[in-house]
Structure formats: structure tokens, C-alpha cells
Scaffold this motif. Sequence first.
Motif, PDB file in Angstrom:
ATOM      1  N   VAL A  79       0.864  -1.187   0.000  1.00 41.19           N
ATOM      2  CA  VAL A  79       0.000   0.000   0.000  1.00 41.19           C
ATOM      3  C   VAL A  79       0.895   1.230   0.000  1.00 41.19           C
ATOM      4  N   TYR A  80       0.498   2.277  -0.718  1.00 41.59           N
ATOM      5  CA  TYR A  80       1.180   3.558  -0.537  1.00 41.59           C
ATOM      6  C   TYR A  80       0.149   4.639  -0.248  1.00 41.59           C
ATOM      7  N   THR A  81       0.533   5.582   0.632  1.00 39.89           N
ATOM      8  CA  THR A  81      -0.452   6.531   1.151  1.00 39.89           C
ATOM      9  C   THR A  81       0.220   7.814   1.599  1.00 39.89           C
ATOM     10  N   THR A  82      -0.570   8.887   1.678  1.00 40.76           N
ATOM     11  CA  THR A  82      -0.141  10.137   2.300  1.00 40.76           C
ATOM     12  C   THR A  82      -0.918  10.383   3.593  1.00 40.76           C
ATOM     13  N   ASP A  83      -1.631   9.379   4.055  1.00 40.38           N
ATOM     14  CA  ASP A  83      -2.448   9.476   5.267  1.00 40.38           C
ATOM     15  C   ASP A  83      -1.710   8.783   6.422  1.00 40.38           C
ATOM     16  N   LYS A  84      -1.297   9.549   7.414  1.00 45.65           N
ATOM     17  CA  LYS A  84      -0.524   8.973   8.521  1.00 45.65           C
ATOM     18  C   LYS A  84      -1.345   7.987   9.342  1.00 45.65           C
ATOM     19  N   ASN A  85      -2.657   8.140   9.368  1.00 43.58           N
ATOM     20  CA  ASN A  85      -3.484   7.200  10.129  1.00 43.58           C
ATOM     21  C   ASN A  85      -3.461   5.813   9.493  1.00 43.58           C
ATOM     22  N   ILE A  86      -3.432   5.777   8.174  1.00 47.67           N
ATOM     23  CA  ILE A  86      -3.294   4.497   7.476  1.00 47.67           C
ATOM     24  C   ILE A  86      -1.876   3.964   7.664  1.00 47.67           C
ATOM     25  N   ALA A  87      -0.915   4.854   7.548  1.00 48.37           N
ATOM     26  CA  ALA A  87       0.491   4.444   7.573  1.00 48.37           C
ATOM     27  C   ALA A  87       0.907   3.841   8.907  1.00 48.37           C
ATOM     28  N   TYR A  88       0.467   4.428  10.020  1.00 52.40           N
ATOM     29  CA  TYR A  88       1.008   4.058  11.324  1.00 52.40           C
ATOM     30  C   TYR A  88       0.135   3.101  12.129  1.00 52.40           C
ATOM     31  N   THR A  89      -0.978   2.678  11.572  1.00 54.64           N
ATOM     32  CA  THR A  89      -1.873   1.779  12.301  1.00 54.64           C
ATOM     33  C   THR A  89      -1.428   0.324  12.164  1.00 54.64           C
ATOM     34  N   ASP A  90      -1.308  -0.343  13.307  1.00 54.88           N
ATOM     35  CA  ASP A  90      -1.020  -1.783  13.346  1.00 54.88           C
ATOM     36  C   ASP A  90       0.259  -2.145  12.609  1.00 54.88           C
ATOM     37  N   VAL A  91       1.353  -1.452  12.946  1.00 61.29           N
ATOM     38  CA  VAL A  91       2.643  -1.785  12.337  1.00 61.29           C
ATOM     39  C   VAL A  91       3.578  -2.360  13.394  1.00 61.29           C
ATOM     40  N   ASP A  92       4.480  -3.204  12.944  1.00 60.98           N
ATOM     41  CA  ASP A  92       5.494  -3.800  13.829  1.00 60.98           C
ATOM     42  C   ASP A  92       6.811  -3.034  13.762  1.00 60.98           C
ATOM     43  N   PHE A  93       7.143  -2.535  12.572  1.00 63.61           N
ATOM     44  CA  PHE A  93       8.389  -1.803  12.381  1.00 63.61           C
ATOM     45  C   PHE A  93       8.142  -0.559  11.535  1.00 63.61           C
ATOM     46  N   VAL A  94       8.744   0.535  11.960  1.00 62.10           N
ATOM     47  CA  VAL A  94       8.759   1.770  11.185  1.00 62.10           C
ATOM     48  C   VAL A  94      10.177   1.969  10.664  1.00 62.10           C
ATOM     49  N   PHE A  95      10.344   1.952   9.348  1.00 67.10           N
ATOM     50  CA  PHE A  95      11.630   2.277   8.730  1.00 67.10           C
ATOM     51  C   PHE A  95      11.557   3.752   8.350  1.00 67.10           C
ATOM     52  N   CYS A  96      12.348   4.581   9.007  1.00 63.46           N
ATOM     53  CA  CYS A  96      12.182   6.024   8.843  1.00 63.46           C
ATOM     54  C   CYS A  96      13.376   6.644   8.122  1.00 63.46           C
ATOM     55  N   GLN A  97      13.107   7.325   7.006  1.00 65.61           N
ATOM     56  CA  GLN A  97      14.153   8.007   6.235  1.00 65.61           C
ATOM     57  C   GLN A  97      13.598   9.330   5.702  1.00 65.61           C
ATOM     58  N   MET A  98      13.167  10.175   6.609  1.00 63.76           N
ATOM     59  CA  MET A  98      12.617  11.470   6.218  1.00 63.76           C
ATOM     60  C   MET A  98      13.679  12.388   5.629  1.00 63.76           C
ATOM     61  N   ARG A  99      13.236  13.327   4.805  1.00 65.06           N
ATOM     62  CA  ARG A  99      14.093  14.448   4.391  1.00 65.06           C
ATOM     63  C   ARG A  99      13.226  15.697   4.434  1.00 65.06           C
ATOM     64  N   THR A 100      13.124  16.294   5.607  1.00 62.29           N
ATOM     65  CA  THR A 100      12.289  17.478   5.770  1.00 62.29           C
ATOM     66  C   THR A 100      12.799  18.613   4.881  1.00 62.29           C
ATOM     67  N   GLY A 101      11.915  19.114   4.048  1.00 57.09           N
ATOM     68  CA  GLY A 101      12.283  20.190   3.130  1.00 57.09           C
ATOM     69  C   GLY A 101      12.760  19.716   1.773  1.00 57.09           C
ATOM     70  N   GLY A 102      12.973  18.408   1.647  1.00 57.17           N
ATOM     71  CA  GLY A 102      13.351  17.836   0.370  1.00 57.17           C
ATOM     72  C   GLY A 102      14.683  18.354  -0.160  1.00 57.17           C
ATOM     73  N   PHE A 103      14.900  18.144  -1.450  1.00 53.79           N
ATOM     74  CA  PHE A 103      16.170  18.531  -2.059  1.00 53.79           C
ATOM     75  C   PHE A 103      16.321  20.046  -2.164  1.00 53.79           C
ATOM     76  N   ASN A 104      15.224  20.774  -2.189  1.00 53.67           N
ATOM     77  CA  ASN A 104      15.345  22.233  -2.259  1.00 53.67           C
ATOM     78  C   ASN A 104      16.029  22.780  -1.008  1.00 53.67           C
ATOM     79  N   MET A 105      15.665  22.239   0.158  1.00 51.44           N
ATOM     80  CA  MET A 105      16.316  22.695   1.388  1.00 51.44           C
ATOM     81  C   MET A 105      17.719  22.108   1.525  1.00 51.44           C
ATOM     82  N   ARG A 106      17.920  20.899   1.037  1.00 50.62           N
ATOM     83  CA  ARG A 106      19.281  20.359   1.052  1.00 50.62           C
ATOM     84  C   ARG A 106      20.218  21.256   0.245  1.00 50.62           C
ATOM     85  N   GLU A 107      19.740  21.739  -0.876  1.00 50.90           N
ATOM     86  CA  GLU A 107      20.559  22.624  -1.703  1.00 50.90           C
ATOM     87  C   GLU A 107      20.963  23.881  -0.923  1.00 50.90           C
ATOM     88  N   LYS A 108      20.027  24.438  -0.166  1.00 50.04           N
ATOM     89  CA  LYS A 108      20.350  25.614   0.644  1.00 50.04           C
ATOM     90  C   LYS A 108      21.326  25.264   1.762  1.00 50.04           C
TER      91      LYS A 108
END
Length: 440
Positions: free
Chosen positions: A66-95
Motif C-alpha cells: 500500500v502507498y499513502t499520504t495518510d498517517k493514520n493508514i500508515a502508522y496503524t497496526d505496524v510492527d516496524f517503522v523504517f524512517c528516512q525522512m528528508r524534511t524540506g526535500g532537495f530544495n532545502m538540502r541545496e540551501k
Amino acid sequence: MKKNNIVLVGGGSTWTPGILKAMTTHLEEFALNKVVLYDIDEDRQEVIGEFAKILFKEEAPDVEVVYTTDKNIAYTDVDFVFCQMRTGGFNMREKDEKTPLSLGVIGQETCGAGGFAYGLRSIRDMVEMVKEVRRLSPEAWILNYTNPAAIVALALDKIFPEEERILNICDQPVNLLRSYSKLINHDVNDLEPVYFGLNHFGWFTNIFDETGKDRAPELKEIITTGGFKPVDAEQRDQSWLETYAVVKDMLIDFPDYLPNTYLQYYLYPEYKLSQLNPEKTRTDEVREGREKKVFEECRRIVANGTARDSKVVHNDAHGDMMVEVAASIANNLRKTFVVIVKNNGIISNLPNDSMVEVAASLGANGPAPYAVGEIGTFYKGLIENQYAFEKLTVEAYIEESYGKALQALTLNRTIVDAKKARQVLDALIKDNKEYWPELR
């Protein structure tokens, strides 16, 4: 064997296909029931999500995807969270990279001023993620790969002191071990590392093989005479090849231990600054290289309806590490990994509240780190300085303190000058006004 439910936070990342491929490769060790990709960027997520459905249909058809942008779907009844966020994306990385360089200091994604900026952005979203996961899946393990891992790990420890199911990890020690194994023509799974430091700021003291022989002296000799390349050199961008090459210089100057590649920014800041182009940084290289290649390949696979002929999408060190760590926890395998944990005497002459990166066995109850003992004055001094920077960065976020932010940047070895630090801080505040707390 229990079948696990996984959510991959940052599902639209260019690293996601490699993690997904690793999941299908390691099904015998880490059984899956459901894989959810979660991202706030719907367009990126859709490309990777449709690829994921094809990959699993062909290689693991019993696993729901499943793929989703809804955190309620994403985080319900999970055993493991693999987290690799990039807050601000590549535009902020460039800055993060170009703003410091424009002011005469190193601009790098996780080190120095760029790492400081990225860290203050990451903390907010990571804290929100932990709260949401705990609301919907109280027992889930959170395996965090979000950068800069040192700052994120320290912040999460300060904000969630009772948490026992967050594990912060980094793939660079694994990348280095794989590269070492190639140099000595040895199976990486038969090598046992001894490692100490902070994230992106550490050293291998020993590399033992299955016979108990320490291969570190041999590796030092090979690298100082013949140079050093990553195990996957043919797939790496030029900047990574240059990064590995400087390991030879570090070993010649400081031959005690095998260094993490990122130490070059702190040991040779003037040299590294002279090698960086303010007009074209690592962000540009990634956009034109890995980013373009991975998304083009995923679109091709979706259009053709098959991933079987792909030579681009494969499980790499990053993906294998994430899955193998989860498998070791889920199945209580007690395998050894280099992970980030609270010091509490592991390195006896460093602060107990520092988040150190060391080897540990990993099982159902989390990491059991191996003691390091005392470290020498040079290494202790470097680490204490870097830890002070990290601690002040986290305190600047929590207390919304301009003063502590300035102290942090002044301490950082890539800056050291307080007037430069103030100039850089003021510029980064303007860049990050949508992401940082208001520093007063």
C-alpha cells in the motif's frame, strides 16, 4: 515465523527501491505480511509505490503493498517503522550546502552548518512521527535512518527519555565494512567490527575475522599504499570517490584507527572547503545522477509491467542493513551491528548522556552494546567538541535559543570563528523560516 507489518516513512525516496528489493531478498529471515509506503509528496510516492506493487507481485505476491499520504493508514497496526525522512526535500538540502559555501564555510548535508540546519528541521518532524506511531502502534519498533542521525538521536533521547523501541542507525559503517571486505577478499558477514565515536564521527579500532585475527593492520597498509574506493565504486558519483580517497590521507596523518569518511570535513576543513563548488554541490550531483536514474527506471518498470529485467534497482548496503537490523530484532538473532545508543559508560571517559556509535548485539530487547573503555586524548577531545556542538544544537531547538545556536556553530570545527558563525546562523534562519522554531 511471524509475518511483520512495515511502514517505510519517506516512501518517495530514491533509496526506497533498494530497501524494497532487500525486503524481497530477505523474506526467509524477515517474513512480511504488509508493506506500507508513506510520504507527504504524493507525486514522488506514486512513482515508487507503483513500482513497489510490481516488484512484490513478481517476487513476494503474498505480501500486501500500500502507498499513502495518510498517517493514520500508515502508522496503524505496524510492527516496524523504517524512517528516512528528508524534511524540506532537495530544495532545502541545496540551501544547506550552498548558503554556508557562499559565506566561506563548508556546506555539507550532515556536517557543519548544513547538518545543523538539517538537524533543526528533522527534529520537529521526527518528534511528531514518534507521537503518531505511539498513538496508533504503541509497541512498534522505530528504526531511524533520518539524518543527521547524531542530532536526531540526541533530540529523541532528550524528548522521549523513557522510549526503549527507537533505534538510530547509519549505513556508512556498513558501507565501509563492505569496502574493507573487498580489499582483503573476505566475506563481510565473517568480519566483526570494533567501533567507537559519534555518528559520522567515529573510528574502527579492530576488524576481526572468523578466526579471531585482526585484519585492521592489513587494511591500513593496503589503503595507505594503494588508496581506497567504495565497494560499489562503479555506481558512485565522483564526489563519493573523492570522499573515499581522502581516507588514505587521514590514515597517514592519524594511523591509530580506520576512520569514518565524514571525519575529513572536521580534520581538513580548509582543504575540503577548497574542493567544494558553491555553484554545483552534492545536491546537483544527486539530482542529475541517482535521482534521475532511479525515477526513470521505476517509470520504465511501471510502463512495462515488470521489474525482472532491471539492472538499476537492487538491494544495496542501505537496504540490506535496514532489513537485517529488523530481522535481528524480530527473531532475536543477536547479530552484531554498529548502532547509536546512549553512552552510559560504554566509552568510560565520555559523558554518559552522549549518544555514541558503537558495535552492539541486537535482539528482541534491543541493542546490547559492547564496552569500549577509555579512549585517547586526541579522540576524546575531538568527540567532546563535536558532542558539545550536537548537544547545544538540540538545546537550541528545545529552548528556541539563538544564543545556544550561535554557541553550537562557533564550536563546530568546520566554522570555529564566532563572527562567521553569526553570519551563517542569520542566513540559515532566513532559509529555514518555514521549518525552524523562532530562535530568540
